[in-house]
Design a protein around this motif. Structure first.
Motif, PDB file in Angstrom:
ATOM      1  N   LEU A  32      37.028  34.604  42.106  1.00 29.76           N
ATOM      2  CA  LEU A  32      36.135  35.335  41.213  1.00 29.76           C
ATOM      3  C   LEU A  32      34.691  35.031  41.594  1.00 29.76           C
ATOM      4  O   LEU A  32      34.208  33.919  41.400  1.00 29.76           O
ATOM      5  N   ASP A  33      34.009  36.037  42.144  1.00 30.92           N
ATOM      6  CA  ASP A  33      32.678  35.836  42.716  1.00 30.92           C
ATOM      7  C   ASP A  33      31.565  36.283  41.778  1.00 30.92           C
ATOM      8  O   ASP A  33      30.700  37.085  42.153  1.00 30.92           O
ATOM      9  N   LYS A  34      31.588  35.804  40.560  1.00 26.61           N
ATOM     10  CA  LYS A  34      30.481  36.065  39.653  1.00 26.61           C
ATOM     11  C   LYS A  34      30.490  35.012  38.554  1.00 26.61           C
ATOM     12  O   LYS A  34      31.525  34.381  38.301  1.00 26.61           O
TER      13      LYS A  34
ATOM     14  N   GLY B 102      33.513  33.285  36.110  1.00 26.33           N
ATOM     15  CA  GLY B 102      34.787  33.551  36.783  1.00 26.33           C
ATOM     16  C   GLY B 102      35.955  32.797  36.189  1.00 26.33           C
ATOM     17  O   GLY B 102      37.094  33.252  36.238  1.00 26.33           O
TER      18      GLY B 102
ATOM     19  N   HIS C 243      31.067  30.714  39.784  1.00 20.39           N
ATOM     20  CA  HIS C 243      32.182  31.351  40.488  1.00 20.39           C
ATOM     21  C   HIS C 243      33.411  30.436  40.407  1.00 20.39           C
ATOM     22  O   HIS C 243      33.273  29.219  40.213  1.00 20.39           O
TER      23      HIS C 243
ATOM     24  N   HIS D  18      35.733  42.143  36.807  1.00 20.68           N
ATOM     25  CA  HIS D  18      35.204  40.847  36.373  1.00 20.68           C
ATOM     26  C   HIS D  18      34.866  39.933  37.556  1.00 20.68           C
ATOM     27  O   HIS D  18      34.749  38.733  37.385  1.00 20.68           O
ATOM     28  N   GLY D  19      34.752  40.540  38.747  1.00 22.85           N
ATOM     29  CA  GLY D  19      34.267  39.793  39.899  1.00 22.85           C
ATOM     30  C   GLY D  19      35.306  39.344  40.901  1.00 22.85           C
ATOM     31  O   GLY D  19      34.977  38.579  41.819  1.00 22.85           O
TER      32      GLY D  19
ATOM     33  N   ASP E 184      37.429  39.071  44.155  1.00 20.87           N
ATOM     34  CA  ASP E 184      37.139  39.446  45.537  1.00 20.87           C
ATOM     35  C   ASP E 184      38.400  40.022  46.182  1.00 20.87           C
ATOM     36  O   ASP E 184      39.357  39.285  46.430  1.00 20.87           O
TER      37      ASP E 184
ATOM     38  N   GLU F  83      21.263  32.848  37.381  1.00 23.16           N
ATOM     39  CA  GLU F  83      22.716  32.768  37.408  1.00 23.16           C
ATOM     40  C   GLU F  83      23.200  31.344  37.164  1.00 23.16           C
ATOM     41  O   GLU F  83      24.220  31.119  36.529  1.00 23.16           O
TER      42      GLU F  83
END
Length: 313
Positions: A54-56, A59, A82, A121-122, A124, A270
């Protein structure tokens, strides 16, 4: 937590890939590999775990936002939020035996459906799943979920699998043309299958080693569909060739990297958001494990009201 960590360690390969970075080019004993921040999670021809990247920020709680069951563990980066999410399988699925194609296709459909639910939701889609953040390493913020292993049928109850039935024809058809499996696998990865030409775009601005690992993982997966899989060294050689060729051909990669550099100024925001998301992730997994709001609040150093808001959000 000790029980879950022991289960994770027991299911690792005997000599997993590991490293201080995502390239994970070292091969060490299980005990030694557990001292590195990145580690190979599944053996070459078995799937014990379903890993997702999960890249946000936030995550670690993407599973809940995507309406999925709690993972066994969420391994978060404390600096950007992340995370890697791992679901444990009750019974491992063989990936190198073509005679067991049915459970392999079932697994592929489940992975595809889970990924689709987490994409907003991020998640990849280019994540190879070979190397994950090591939940035993101090570099990461690890959130342990309920000590539960899932059957494929149980996971399927959370998903709509009709849209994710794997195409059975691809490797069955390619095995019969060319001069053998080597040409077939090479073409499936690149010139005719076109997987690499699309997937490489997701690695623009990232180290070549990460892309090479992704191609190798895909090549090993495809090799498992052959009636008689090829030798590991042959697969590695083909994957390396495809990785190098597509990396050089992707001319937009350099431009993409320059563009990413201009957004570095946004990272500070972030990072701040990641700290709050990290504790929210812990609260939700702790609640899923049966802990009371009061106990969670004391453990995380926040008020009961804050925990209630996190859980009910």
């Amino acid at each position: 937590m000790i029980e879950q960590l022991s289960l994770f360690a027991e299911r690792l390969p005997h000599r997993p890939y590991c490293s201080d970075d995502k390239t994970a080019r070292l091969i060490r004993s299980r005990a030694r590999a557990l001292q590195f921040p990145y580690i190979q999670v599944n053996p070459p021809k078995l799937r014990f775990w379903l890993p997702f990247d999960l890249d946000k920020p936030g995550g670690a709680v993407a599973w809940e936002d995507a309406l999925l069951p709690p993972p066994a563990v969420a391994i978060g980066n404390p600096h950007n939020g992340h995370a890697h999410l791992l679901w444990g399988l009750e019974a491992p699925v063989a990936t190198g035996d073509a005679a067991r194609a049915a459970p392999l296709r079932y697994l592929a459909a489940i992975e595809g459906a889970m990924l689709a639910k987490m994409l907003p939701h991020g998640a990849d889609p280019g994540f190879a799943g070979l190397i994950v953040k090591n939940p035993a390493h101090e570099k990461w913020r690890t959130h342990w979920g309920p000590p539960h292993l899932y059957g494929l049928g149980e996971l399927a109850e959370w998903l709509d699998l009709d849209k994710f039935k794997p195409k059975r024809a691809l490797l069955k058809e390619i095995e019969g043309y060319g001069v053998g499996r080597n040409v077939s696998l090479f073409n499936a990865l690149g010139p005719e299958g076109k997987w690499a030409y699309t997937a490489v775009r997701r690695y623009r601005g990232k180290p070549f080693g990460e892309w090479e690992i992704a191609v190798l993982a895909k090549a090993q997966e495809m090799n498992g569909e052959f009636r008689t899989p090829m030798d590991c060294n042959e697969v590695r050689h083909i994957a390396k060739s495809v990785a190098k060729w597509t990396w050089k051909q992707d001319k937009a990669r350099a431009a993409e990297f320059s563009q990413r550099q201009s957004y570095k100024g946004k990272r500070s925001g972030e990072v701040r958001a990641a700290a709050s998301e990290d504790r929210r992730a812990s609260a939700r997994l702790m609640a899923a494990s049966g802990m009371t709001q009061q106990v969670i609040a004391q453990a995380l150093g926040v008020t009961d009201r804050t925990v209630r808001n996190w859980i009910n959000d």
